[in-house]
Write a protein that holds these residues in place. Structure first.
Motif: not given
Length: 137
Positions: A60-66, A87-95
């Motif tokens: 799933e694409p990792f999208v941050l909105k400002i 959030c980036i660290q959590n996403a990197q822990s999953m893969g």
């Protein structure tokens, strides 16, 4: 004297080549008009169908909105600028995280966008892209 007369006539004899040139042009036009251009078909290739493998799930694409006010959102939830790293660290822990996309409101603060961009690049992600898009309310 006869020899001199024959030589004199040979020296003065001109060949008119304008009818020859006209004939060549007429033949050229004839061959251009009557030429048939053959349209050749290329080789027919039977390529195999691409079958997606079942063991890999599309990420799933990792999208941050400002937003315009400078708020940072991830999956519709406001995380703030301090929650970006988490959030980036959590996403990197999953893969492995291949890319991050920042969707920035056109009226958003450049300082906030630069700070979030810096946090993303510090997370050692291969590709960080930024685009301008209005956020849905």
């Amino acid at each position: 004297m006869k020899e001199n007369a024959l030589k004199g006539e040979a020296e003065n004899a001109d060949v008119n080549i304008s009818p020859l040139i006209d004939m060549v042009f007429i033949l050229l036009i004839f061959f251009i008009v009557t030429t048939v251009f053959v349209e050749e078909n290329g080789l027919h290739l039977d390529t195999p169908e691409i079958v997606p493998s079942k063991d890999t799930n599309p990420t799933e694409p990792f999208v941050l909105k400002i937003s315009e006010e400078g708020s940072v959102f991830f999956k519709g939830e406001e995380i703030g600028s301090y929650g970006v790293k988490r959030c980036i660290q959590n996403a990197q822990s999953m893969g492995p995280l291949e890319s991050i996309t920042l969707e920035v409101h056109p009226q958003a603060s450049v300082q906030i966008a630069a700070m979030v961009l810096g946090l993303c690049s510090n997370a050692q992600v291969d590709k960080v892209t930024m685009r301008t898009r209005l956020l849905e309310e």
